[in-house]
Write an enzyme that holds these catalytic residues in place. Structure first.
Site, mmCIF file in Angstrom:
data_model
loop_
_atom_site.group_PDB
_atom_site.id
_atom_site.type_symbol
_atom_site.label_atom_id
_atom_site.label_comp_id
_atom_site.label_asym_id
_atom_site.label_seq_id
_atom_site.Cartn_x
_atom_site.Cartn_y
_atom_site.Cartn_z
ATOM 1 N N HIS A 97 1.092 -1.440 -0.140
ATOM 2 C CA HIS A 97 0.075 0.107 -0.127
ATOM 3 C C HIS A 97 1.105 1.822 -0.376
ATOM 4 C CE1 HIS A 97 -1.896 -3.388 2.154
ATOM 5 N NE2 HIS A 97 -3.021 -3.342 1.093
HETATM 6 FE FE1 FES Z 1 -0.097 -1.904 3.668
HETATM 7 FE FE2 FES Z 1 3.290 -2.381 4.234
HETATM 8 S S1 FES Z 1 1.690 -1.011 3.217
HETATM 9 S S2 FES Z 1 1.390 -3.803 4.838
#
Ligand code: FES
Length: 132
Positions: A97
């Site tokens: 993410h």
């Molecule tokens: Fe979501 Fe690493 S940014 S698990």
């Protein structure tokens, strides 16, 4: 095993290894002087989400030992191949993410709430680290 001994004698500055401790990846990075300097500078210069000085995270400045699990939802961040820093801050990047960690493993950008954790460890010699 509750502890893991790691031979760090062959890890050159700018290189890193990943070992497994209690089923989790642990990153051991031999930092270069410029990485250490950047991390120390950002102690005060950066707006840190999870405030921690670099000195509080590295027993010896040239060695950084981190649990390699993103504090967002648990992916393994990229940046651990030898001399292959990732992300906007020269450390690690979590592709799940988009969390960016700096050269001290501190969260700098993206959804993760906290720094990459430092496990309990100690130097049992100049060339051996005991994790756990
Ligand atoms: Fe979501 Fe690493 S940014 S698990």
């Amino acid at each position: 095993l509750s502890t893991t001994d790691v031979d760090i004698s062959a890890i050159q500055p700018g290189q890193a290894i990943t070992v497994v401790w209690r089923g989790k990846p642990v990153f051991v990075r031999h930092r270069q002087p410029e990485e250490i300097a950047q991390a120390a500078k950002d102690d005060s210069a950066a707006d840190l989400r999870d405030k921690a000085t670099d000195a509080s995270r590295a027993q010896k400045p040239e060695w950084l030992v981190l649990i390699g699990v993103c504090t967002h939802l648990g992916c393994v961040p990229l940046g651990q191949k030898p001399a292959d820093p990732k992300g906007d801050f020269g450390g690690w990047f979590c592709p799940c993410h988009g969390s960016h960690y700096d050269t001290s493993g501190r969260i700098r950008k993206g959804p993760a709430p906290a720094n990459l954790p430092v496990p309990d460890y100690k130097f049992t010699s100049d060339t051996t680290i005991r994790i756990g």
